[in-house]
Design a protein around this motif. Structure first.
Motif, PDB file in Angstrom:
ATOM      1  N   TYR A 161     -39.444  -4.280  76.836  1.00  0.00           N
ATOM      2  CA  TYR A 161     -39.525  -2.867  76.442  1.00  0.00           C
ATOM      3  C   TYR A 161     -40.932  -2.380  76.770  1.00  0.00           C
ATOM      4  O   TYR A 161     -41.916  -2.940  76.273  1.00  0.00           O
ATOM      5  N   THR A 162     -41.034  -1.326  77.572  1.00  0.00           N
ATOM      6  CA  THR A 162     -42.338  -0.814  77.981  1.00  0.00           C
ATOM      7  C   THR A 162     -42.402   0.686  77.719  1.00  0.00           C
ATOM      8  O   THR A 162     -41.437   1.405  77.979  1.00  0.00           O
ATOM      9  N   GLY A 163     -43.547   1.118  77.205  1.00  0.00           N
ATOM     10  CA  GLY A 163     -43.750   2.536  76.936  1.00  0.00           C
ATOM     11  C   GLY A 163     -45.219   2.887  76.973  1.00  0.00           C
ATOM     12  O   GLY A 163     -46.076   2.045  77.250  1.00  0.00           O
ATOM     13  N   ASN A 181     -46.230   2.404  71.869  1.00  0.00           N
ATOM     14  CA  ASN A 181     -44.858   2.753  71.498  1.00  0.00           C
ATOM     15  C   ASN A 181     -43.926   1.548  71.442  1.00  0.00           C
ATOM     16  O   ASN A 181     -43.060   1.480  70.572  1.00  0.00           O
ATOM     17  N   ALA A 182     -44.073   0.609  72.362  1.00  0.00           N
ATOM     18  CA  ALA A 182     -43.198  -0.573  72.347  1.00  0.00           C
ATOM     19  C   ALA A 182     -43.435  -1.391  71.076  1.00  0.00           C
ATOM     20  O   ALA A 182     -42.482  -1.863  70.449  1.00  0.00           O
ATOM     21  N   HIS A 226     -48.711  -2.666  76.573  1.00  0.00           N
ATOM     22  CA  HIS A 226     -47.705  -1.604  76.558  1.00  0.00           C
ATOM     23  C   HIS A 226     -46.275  -2.155  76.554  1.00  0.00           C
ATOM     24  O   HIS A 226     -45.327  -1.370  76.577  1.00  0.00           O
ATOM     25  N   THR A 227     -46.149  -3.475  76.537  1.00  0.00           N
ATOM     26  CA  THR A 227     -44.829  -4.102  76.624  1.00  0.00           C
ATOM     27  C   THR A 227     -44.591  -5.032  75.450  1.00  0.00           C
ATOM     28  O   THR A 227     -45.496  -5.721  74.993  1.00  0.00           O
ATOM     29  N   ARG A 272     -35.051   3.496  70.887  1.00  0.00           N
ATOM     30  CA  ARG A 272     -35.563   3.444  72.267  1.00  0.00           C
ATOM     31  C   ARG A 272     -35.876   4.860  72.762  1.00  0.00           C
ATOM     32  O   ARG A 272     -36.899   5.072  73.420  1.00  0.00           O
ATOM     33  N   TYR A 321     -39.080   6.334  70.991  1.00  0.00           N
ATOM     34  CA  TYR A 321     -40.339   5.818  71.518  1.00  0.00           C
ATOM     35  C   TYR A 321     -40.419   5.906  73.044  1.00  0.00           C
ATOM     36  O   TYR A 321     -41.389   5.428  73.634  1.00  0.00           O
ATOM     37  N   LEU A 348     -38.877   4.402  75.578  1.00  0.00           N
ATOM     38  CA  LEU A 348     -39.077   3.092  76.186  1.00  0.00           C
ATOM     39  C   LEU A 348     -38.189   2.895  77.403  1.00  0.00           C
ATOM     40  O   LEU A 348     -37.061   3.386  77.460  1.00  0.00           O
TER      41      LEU A 348
END
Length: 108
Positions: free
Chosen positions: A9-11, A15-16, A51-52, A81, A84, A86
């Motif tokens: 999950y990346t944002g 956020n992740a 970020h992940t 998801r 955020y 993602l």
């Protein structure tokens, strides 16, 4: 046969991490862990990528994972998801016994 999914999950920003924290705080992660056939459901953060978040998710069978995907918790997960913002990618692994020559490098 069991298998493991690595879900990344990346944002933006953290956020992740906030997503994973909310999954735990709201009990959604624990509900997934209680699903029949779930063997492991754990979040990790790569040291070189703040970020992940990596989810390691292991299931007894594809049927067990399919049932989980049809559960109400998946709708809650999808909402988070989106909340955020993602993005994801996934890898699938089937376990196999390590060759003896590889085992010698493991410290037990």
């Amino acid at each position: 046969m069991s298998f493991t999914m690595n879900l990344y999950y990346t944002g933006e920003g953290d956020n992740a991490k906030k997503f994973a924290q909310e999954m735990e705080e709201r009990g959604i992660a624990d509900q997934i862990r209680q699903q029949p056939g779930n063997l492991k459901y754990e979040y990790f953060q790569p040291l070189d990528d703040p970020h992940t978040i990596l989810l390691i998710d292991t299931w007894e069978s594809q049927e067990a994972l399919d049932a989980d995907h049809d559960s109400p918790m998946m709708a809650e997960l999808a909402k988070l998801r989106e909340k955020y913002n993602l993005h994801m990618h996934a890898e699938r692994f089937i376990p196999e016994k390590l060759p003896d020559k590889d085992n010698k490098f493991l410290r037990k």
